[in-house]
Design a protein around this motif. Sequence first.
Motif, PDB file in Angstrom:
ATOM      1  N   LEU A  79       5.926  -8.671   1.059  1.00 22.56           N
ATOM      2  CA  LEU A  79       4.829  -9.370   0.386  1.00 22.56           C
ATOM      3  C   LEU A  79       3.596  -8.486   0.296  1.00 22.56           C
ATOM      4  N   TYR A  80       3.204  -7.872   1.409  1.00 28.86           N
ATOM      5  CA  TYR A  80       1.991  -7.057   1.411  1.00 28.86           C
ATOM      6  C   TYR A  80       2.162  -5.773   0.602  1.00 28.86           C
ATOM      7  N   GLU A  81       3.354  -5.218   0.558  1.00 32.30           N
ATOM      8  CA  GLU A  81       3.590  -4.068  -0.318  1.00 32.30           C
ATOM      9  C   GLU A  81       3.393  -4.475  -1.775  1.00 32.30           C
ATOM     10  N   SER A  82       3.850  -5.676  -2.140  1.00 32.17           N
ATOM     11  CA  SER A  82       3.663  -6.164  -3.506  1.00 32.17           C
ATOM     12  C   SER A  82       2.193  -6.407  -3.810  1.00 32.17           C
ATOM     13  N   VAL A  83       1.490  -6.980  -2.848  1.00 33.96           N
ATOM     14  CA  VAL A  83       0.055  -7.197  -3.017  1.00 33.96           C
ATOM     15  C   VAL A  83      -0.662  -5.867  -3.236  1.00 33.96           C
ATOM     16  N   ALA A  84      -0.341  -4.872  -2.415  1.00 30.00           N
ATOM     17  CA  ALA A  84      -0.966  -3.557  -2.535  1.00 30.00           C
ATOM     18  C   ALA A  84      -0.662  -2.924  -3.885  1.00 30.00           C
ATOM     19  N   ALA A  85       0.562  -3.075  -4.364  1.00 31.64           N
ATOM     20  CA  ALA A  85       0.934  -2.500  -5.661  1.00 31.64           C
ATOM     21  C   ALA A  85       0.123  -3.123  -6.792  1.00 31.64           C
ATOM     22  N   HIS A  86      -0.059  -4.426  -6.752  1.00 31.72           N
ATOM     23  CA  HIS A  86      -0.862  -5.088  -7.782  1.00 31.72           C
ATOM     24  C   HIS A  86      -2.305  -4.603  -7.739  1.00 31.72           C
ATOM     25  N   ALA A  87      -2.856  -4.505  -6.527  1.00 32.53           N
ATOM     26  CA  ALA A  87      -4.245  -4.063  -6.398  1.00 32.53           C
ATOM     27  C   ALA A  87      -4.422  -2.633  -6.904  1.00 32.53           C
ATOM     28  N   ARG A  88      -3.461  -1.771  -6.639  1.00 32.07           N
ATOM     29  CA  ARG A  88      -3.568  -0.373  -7.100  1.00 32.07           C
ATOM     30  C   ARG A  88      -3.547  -0.275  -8.624  1.00 32.07           C
ATOM     31  N   LEU A  89      -2.973  -1.274  -9.276  1.00 26.63           N
ATOM     32  CA  LEU A  89      -2.956  -1.315 -10.735  1.00 26.63           C
ATOM     33  C   LEU A  89      -4.219  -1.952 -11.299  1.00 26.63           C
ATOM     34  N   GLY A  90      -5.154  -2.312 -10.433  1.00 31.60           N
ATOM     35  CA  GLY A  90      -6.411  -2.867 -10.892  1.00 31.60           C
ATOM     36  C   GLY A  90      -6.450  -4.372 -10.963  1.00 31.60           C
ATOM     37  N   LEU A  91      -5.426  -5.044 -10.443  1.00 30.62           N
ATOM     38  CA  LEU A  91      -5.399  -6.500 -10.460  1.00 30.62           C
ATOM     39  C   LEU A  91      -5.963  -7.051  -9.153  1.00 30.62           C
ATOM     40  N   ASN A  92      -6.756  -8.099  -9.256  1.00 29.59           N
ATOM     41  CA  ASN A  92      -7.246  -8.786  -8.072  1.00 29.59           C
ATOM     42  C   ASN A  92      -6.172  -9.742  -7.563  1.00 29.59           C
ATOM     43  N   VAL A  93      -6.096  -9.896  -6.249  1.00 28.83           N
ATOM     44  CA  VAL A  93      -5.049 -10.716  -5.651  1.00 28.83           C
ATOM     45  C   VAL A  93      -5.647 -11.625  -4.587  1.00 28.83           C
ATOM     46  N   VAL A  94      -5.270 -12.904  -4.623  1.00 27.80           N
ATOM     47  CA  VAL A  94      -5.603 -13.821  -3.537  1.00 27.80           C
ATOM     48  C   VAL A  94      -4.295 -14.219  -2.869  1.00 27.80           C
ATOM     49  N   VAL A  95      -4.290 -14.206  -1.549  1.00 25.70           N
ATOM     50  CA  VAL A  95      -3.087 -14.467  -0.760  1.00 25.70           C
ATOM     51  C   VAL A  95      -3.411 -15.552   0.263  1.00 25.70           C
ATOM     52  N   ASP A  96      -2.747 -16.699   0.177  1.00 29.68           N
ATOM     53  CA  ASP A  96      -2.985 -17.715   1.206  1.00 29.68           C
ATOM     54  C   ASP A  96      -1.748 -17.829   2.085  1.00 29.68           C
ATOM     55  N   VAL A  97      -1.946 -17.549   3.381  1.00 35.82           N
ATOM     56  CA  VAL A  97      -0.854 -17.475   4.333  1.00 35.82           C
ATOM     57  C   VAL A  97      -1.270 -18.118   5.656  1.00 35.82           C
ATOM     58  N   GLY A  98      -0.288 -18.304   6.522  1.00 32.97           N
ATOM     59  CA  GLY A  98      -0.540 -18.747   7.885  1.00 32.97           C
ATOM     60  C   GLY A  98       0.084 -17.749   8.825  1.00 32.97           C
ATOM     61  N   HIS A  99      -0.664 -16.719   9.173  1.00 32.02           N
ATOM     62  CA  HIS A  99      -0.140 -15.647  10.031  1.00 32.02           C
ATOM     63  C   HIS A  99      -0.024 -16.117  11.479  1.00 32.02           C
ATOM     64  N   HIS A 100       1.099 -15.820  12.080  1.00 32.77           N
ATOM     65  CA  HIS A 100       1.231 -15.919  13.538  1.00 32.77           C
ATOM     66  C   HIS A 100       2.347 -14.964  13.945  1.00 32.77           C
ATOM     67  N   ASP A 101       2.281 -14.522  15.170  1.00 36.11           N
ATOM     68  CA  ASP A 101       3.280 -13.579  15.660  1.00 36.11           C
ATOM     69  C   ASP A 101       4.209 -14.189  16.689  1.00 36.11           C
ATOM     70  N   ALA A 102       4.300 -15.511  16.716  1.00 37.45           N
ATOM     71  CA  ALA A 102       5.209 -16.155  17.650  1.00 37.45           C
ATOM     72  C   ALA A 102       6.665 -15.797  17.340  1.00 37.45           C
ATOM     73  N   HIS A 103       6.938 -15.386  16.091  1.00 40.07           N
ATOM     74  CA  HIS A 103       8.304 -15.067  15.683  1.00 40.07           C
ATOM     75  C   HIS A 103       8.656 -13.605  15.870  1.00 40.07           C
ATOM     76  N   ALA A 104       7.698 -12.756  16.209  1.00 40.66           N
ATOM     77  CA  ALA A 104       7.897 -11.308  16.129  1.00 40.66           C
ATOM     78  C   ALA A 104       7.931 -10.667  17.513  1.00 40.66           C
ATOM     79  N   VAL A 105       8.850  -9.719  17.675  1.00 39.67           N
ATOM     80  CA  VAL A 105       8.908  -8.897  18.883  1.00 39.67           C
ATOM     81  C   VAL A 105       9.068  -7.450  18.444  1.00 39.67           C
ATOM     82  N   PRO A 106       8.088  -6.537  18.690  1.00 41.39           N
ATOM     83  CA  PRO A 106       6.808  -6.857  19.337  1.00 41.39           C
ATOM     84  C   PRO A 106       5.901  -7.645  18.398  1.00 41.39           C
ATOM     85  N   ARG A 107       4.836  -8.196  18.947  1.00 37.59           N
ATOM     86  CA  ARG A 107       3.970  -9.081  18.184  1.00 37.59           C
ATOM     87  C   ARG A 107       2.910  -8.271  17.439  1.00 37.59           C
TER      88      ARG A 107
END
Length: 213
Positions: A79-107
């Motif tokens: 997702l963030y790679e796609s967001v970065a690609a759009h921004a590099r092309l001059g497009l503005n991006v809004v991203v609404d997410v709920g980040h948490h690291d309870a699912h990730a090891v390491p966090r």
Amino acid sequence: MGQGTQPGWIVVLNGAPRAGKSSIAAAIQDSFDGPWMNFGVDAHVRHVTPPRYRPGIGLRPGGERPELEPWVPVFYAALYESVAAHARLGLNVVVDVGHHDAHAVPRDTLRDCARRLAGLPALLVGVRCPVEEIMRRRRAGQPGREGEYATAMAAEPVPAPVLLWQREVHRPGIYDLELDTSQLSPEACAAAIRRRLDDPEPTSAFRRLAEAG
């Protein structure tokens, strides 16, 4: 913003479900100059993620779907790679997410995402809302989202998944801007973000996260 060879802005709205992120994203798209592409969690879950891997990046922090947990950091990275690609092309991006690291090891999912935006103008916004208001909104429902949210009557205890979201989603709490949607309308939140984008002071939240050890 977002014209010619200049990179577009990235605005990431982070908060719990029903905190009001989607409404702020809609207000940004309706009122800000230029095209603002929406890479929100709802679109990613409903239209990008295969049904058997859902909710993907919308996974609760309670560990209900352990078979999905290894995939969530990968989904976020894509997702963030796609967001970065759009921004590099001059497009503005809004991203609404709920980040948490309870699912990730390491966090370190958020830190990894921050590194993928290196060199791009990105604003990290904490969208906060008291749990009492969250529960009121859950009880009121949302068209098209029937049965998706844990609810409880006003006199009943707040469900454990809701409390987990409130606790986990704002860790570590490093933001460029914080908004309380129990006090501000979506339009007022968008206006505050607009003022922050016009501020000559550089944003720092994603840089600080990327550099965190």
